[in-house]
Design an enzyme around this catalytic site. Structure first.
Site, mmCIF file in Angstrom:
data_model
loop_
_atom_site.group_PDB
_atom_site.id
_atom_site.type_symbol
_atom_site.label_atom_id
_atom_site.label_comp_id
_atom_site.label_asym_id
_atom_site.label_seq_id
_atom_site.Cartn_x
_atom_site.Cartn_y
_atom_site.Cartn_z
ATOM 1 N N ALA A 279 30.389 60.860 76.111
ATOM 2 C CA ALA A 279 29.599 61.056 74.666
ATOM 3 C C ALA A 279 29.527 59.983 73.741
ATOM 4 O O ALA A 279 28.447 59.692 73.378
ATOM 5 C CB ALA A 279 30.191 62.251 74.113
ATOM 6 N N ARG B 121 26.454 57.836 71.883
ATOM 7 C CA ARG B 121 26.429 57.870 70.374
ATOM 8 C C ARG B 121 26.456 59.470 69.804
ATOM 9 O O ARG B 121 25.900 59.639 68.625
ATOM 10 C CB ARG B 121 25.422 57.298 69.729
ATOM 11 C CG ARG B 121 25.650 55.647 69.653
ATOM 12 C CD ARG B 121 25.427 55.100 70.942
ATOM 13 N NE ARG B 121 25.195 53.463 70.630
ATOM 14 C CZ ARG B 121 25.295 52.821 71.464
ATOM 15 N NH1 ARG B 121 25.519 53.103 73.037
ATOM 16 N NH2 ARG B 121 24.992 51.486 71.186
ATOM 17 N N CYS B 122 27.155 60.259 70.671
ATOM 18 C CA CYS B 122 27.166 61.677 70.183
ATOM 19 C C CYS B 122 28.473 61.915 69.548
ATOM 20 O O CYS B 122 29.390 62.482 70.112
ATOM 21 C CB CYS B 122 27.037 62.697 71.407
ATOM 22 S SG CYS B 122 26.937 64.604 71.279
ATOM 23 N N SER B 123 28.463 62.174 68.121
ATOM 24 C CA SER B 123 29.567 62.250 67.438
ATOM 25 C C SER B 123 30.250 63.565 67.506
ATOM 26 O O SER B 123 31.355 63.982 67.451
ATOM 27 C CB SER B 123 29.271 61.915 65.873
ATOM 28 O OG SER B 123 28.134 62.605 65.465
#
Length: 297
Positions: free
Chosen positions: A79, A83-85
């Protein structure tokens, strides 16, 4: 503004007491912990949600060669490449719940070398999968203290590609952070730079959704202007319009240059990235010789 999605009105999202088959699915999610925003949005398509949940359950909770905490750490690595926080934060919490070492969450440099060895194939699968060769697999399977068994590596690669894809779903549906994220619920981990303080909105990317909406609106406005100009200029060819579209897309914040790292990238994502500048490049361009493909039927 309420609800699990930035793009879908709350009234359209299925609720727990609704359709009986969906209700059973959501009960299963509750038994596994809680109903997250991904499940709520995916509930618009109960059959798909059923397949998705079974896949998730098999990957993360059923017997397999990888211990549970390493599965969640691999999900974090995957993830983070996109950059999928939302997913990074979610699996940081899950990692701790299954007994993972909190020190690993300070960054990839604190994880065992065996996991760090996945970094190269992780970034390739995320951004340029056509560059993967048998040598990458051989290097990971090479006998040694930090080597992977074939069974472990297969599960790790499935986890990587699964979460690369799920990150696209999260972005495409505008999935928002859970409310518990903002108040430091037990599902959420302390900041990787602190052993005690709960993660703040900023560290978990709380403003990311607003920024994304603004970027989408800017791009849509530009596309609208392009279409209006096309109506006014009857002589414009389709190819020229495509060129203009690509120019606008490249200039927008939605498609950052692969060699420029966003300075606002949250620290809880940056710490899991090695070679963060590595990003997508077109597989092949018109007029150029196509690179060799990796085929595995």
């Amino acid at each position: 503004a309420r609800g699990p999605s930035t793009f879908i009105p709350l009234g359209e999202i299925p609720q727990e007491g609704g359709d009986s088959s969906l209700h059973q699915l959501l009960k299963a999610f509750v038994s596994a912990g809680r109903v997250d925003h991904v499940a709520m949005v995916m509930g618009l398509h109960p059959q798909y949600l059923s397949s998705f949940w079974k896949t998730q359950y098999l990957l993360l909770r059923m017997d397999g060669p990888l211990p549970y905490h390493k599965r969640h750490y691999i999900a974090i690595m995957a993830a983070a490449r996109h950059r999928c926080s939302y997913l990074v934060g979610l699996h940081m919490g899950e990692f701790l719940q299954v007994g993972g070492n909190p020190a690993w969450l300070r960054g990839l440099h604190c994880a065992p070398q065996k996991l760090r060895n996945l970094n190269e194939i992780n970034k390739l699968l995320a951004h340029r999968p056509w560059l993967v060769t048998k040598e990458h697999i051989e290097a990971l399977l090479k006998p040694g203290e930090d080597s992977w068994s074939l069974a472990e590596l297969v599960q790790a690669l499935v986890l990587l590609t699964h979460y690369h894809s799920l990150a696209s779903f999260v972005f495409g549906c505008g999935i928002k952070p859970e409310e518990e994220q903002d108040v430091g619920n037990s599902c959420w981990t302390p900041s990787p730079h602190s052993d005690s303080s709960p993660a703040s909105d900023d560290s978990m990317g709380g403003s990311g959704g607003t920024d994304a909406i603004q970027e989408v609106e800017m791009l849509m406005e530009r596309m609208k202007l392009l279409q209006e100009n096309q109506l006014e200029e009857e002589g414009v060819t389709q190819e020229e319009m495509a060129t203009r579209f690509e120019l606008e897309k490249t200039e927008s914040l939605l498609v950052p240059s692969s060699d420029i790292l966003d300075p606002s990238l949250q620290s809880n994502i940056r710490c899991f990235l090695e070679d963060p500048e590595f990003g997508y490049k077109d597989f092949t361009r018109r007029g150029e010789q196509a690179p060799p493909t990796f085929r595995a039927q």
